[in-house]
Design a protein around this motif. Sequence first.
Motif, PDB file in Angstrom:
ATOM      1  N   MET A 183       0.695  -1.094  -0.017  1.00  0.00           N
ATOM      2  CA  MET A 183       0.040  -0.040   0.027  1.00  0.00           C
ATOM      3  C   MET A 183       1.054   1.306  -0.165  1.00  0.00           C
ATOM      4  O   MET A 183       1.887   1.442   0.776  1.00  0.00           O
ATOM      5  CB  MET A 183      -0.875  -0.074   1.001  1.00  0.00           C
ATOM      6  CG  MET A 183      -1.770   1.191   1.353  1.00  0.00           C
ATOM      7  SD  MET A 183      -2.931   0.996   2.612  1.00  0.00           S
ATOM      8  CE  MET A 183      -4.170   1.857   2.047  1.00  0.00           C
ATOM      9  N   PRO A 184       0.830   2.239  -0.836  1.00  0.00           N
ATOM     10  CA  PRO A 184       1.432   3.513  -1.074  1.00  0.00           C
ATOM     11  C   PRO A 184       1.284   4.298   0.248  1.00  0.00           C
ATOM     12  O   PRO A 184       0.398   4.375   1.086  1.00  0.00           O
ATOM     13  CB  PRO A 184       0.926   4.237  -2.115  1.00  0.00           C
ATOM     14  CG  PRO A 184       0.097   3.248  -2.942  1.00  0.00           C
ATOM     15  CD  PRO A 184      -0.528   2.045  -2.045  1.00  0.00           C
ATOM     16  N   HIS A 185       2.515   5.138   0.711  1.00  0.00           N
ATOM     17  CA  HIS A 185       2.372   5.912   1.636  1.00  0.00           C
ATOM     18  C   HIS A 185       2.503   7.297   1.267  1.00  0.00           C
ATOM     19  O   HIS A 185       3.209   7.480   0.144  1.00  0.00           O
ATOM     20  CB  HIS A 185       3.377   5.792   2.604  1.00  0.00           C
ATOM     21  CG  HIS A 185       3.100   4.200   3.352  1.00  0.00           C
ATOM     22  ND1 HIS A 185       4.237   3.034   3.338  1.00  0.00           N
ATOM     23  CD2 HIS A 185       2.350   3.687   3.999  1.00  0.00           C
ATOM     24  CE1 HIS A 185       3.909   2.504   4.218  1.00  0.00           C
ATOM     25  NE2 HIS A 185       2.692   2.641   4.534  1.00  0.00           N
ATOM     26  N   LEU A 186       2.235   8.348   1.991  1.00  0.00           N
ATOM     27  CA  LEU A 186       2.358   9.565   1.531  1.00  0.00           C
ATOM     28  C   LEU A 186       3.634  10.275   2.252  1.00  0.00           C
ATOM     29  O   LEU A 186       3.939  10.140   3.235  1.00  0.00           O
ATOM     30  CB  LEU A 186       0.997  10.516   2.323  1.00  0.00           C
ATOM     31  CG  LEU A 186       1.148  11.924   1.986  1.00  0.00           C
ATOM     32  CD1 LEU A 186       0.573  12.090   0.293  1.00  0.00           C
ATOM     33  CD2 LEU A 186       0.309  12.885   2.748  1.00  0.00           C
ATOM     34  N   ALA A 187       4.386  10.804   1.398  1.00  0.00           N
ATOM     35  CA  ALA A 187       5.622  11.600   1.469  1.00  0.00           C
ATOM     36  C   ALA A 187       5.120  13.038   1.781  1.00  0.00           C
ATOM     37  O   ALA A 187       4.298  13.657   0.906  1.00  0.00           O
ATOM     38  CB  ALA A 187       6.635  11.301   0.734  1.00  0.00           C
ATOM     39  N   LEU A 188       5.814  13.689   2.750  1.00  0.00           N
ATOM     40  CA  LEU A 188       5.471  15.236   2.766  1.00  0.00           C
ATOM     41  C   LEU A 188       6.908  15.774   3.303  1.00  0.00           C
ATOM     42  O   LEU A 188       7.489  15.480   4.044  1.00  0.00           O
ATOM     43  CB  LEU A 188       4.501  15.313   4.112  1.00  0.00           C
ATOM     44  CG  LEU A 188       4.199  16.839   4.455  1.00  0.00           C
ATOM     45  CD1 LEU A 188       3.464  17.676   3.655  1.00  0.00           C
ATOM     46  CD2 LEU A 188       3.025  17.008   5.865  1.00  0.00           C
TER      47      LEU A 188
END
Length: 185
Positions: free
Chosen positions: A1-6
């Motif tokens: 599952m993709p994760h959000l980079a910030l």
Amino acid sequence: MPHLALYTFGVLKSPLVDPGPLTRQFYESGETVYRKISRHPGYLGHAEAADGDRGMLFEADWGAWGEFAVPTWYDKGRTVESTALAATLSLWTDLHPAFDAIYTGPHREALNRRYDWFERTEHPNYVCWWVSDGVIPTWQDGVSKLEHLHAHGSAPHAFTFHHSFAPDGTPSRVKGIGPTSGQVR
């Protein structure tokens, strides 16, 4: 599952080593924010230097997060005595938890004071993008995404909370932003 980079980036009005009260308040606020965010649901981690000295950004060992980098428009110093920036790089499970952590609680309070500490610029101060499970974003990734956002606006590979995209590249909305309400779609 993709994760959000910030990735976040701001140019400070004074160097990180400035002994003045505003810099001290900035650090105190930052410590409170990081403590709270690190316990926020959906938070996975953030770039931390092996040696956490103030101003040791360019010389620090950031491990898997890569060599420290800044956008081309940053034109202040790069030494411990002259560095005048604040940057973060973090990883989240999804858009909604990241948005909630940024726009509520101690971080919201800090945002309300941002112009006490940061210069006003025409550049975006953050960018989001999706990474595959197990991928650690690098500082250079964040800089490249932020510069792309500045030059071209939101796209599936570099976006803001206000103009966000799902991992599959379709436009999405975060609760509380935009014409519709509800969870991320």
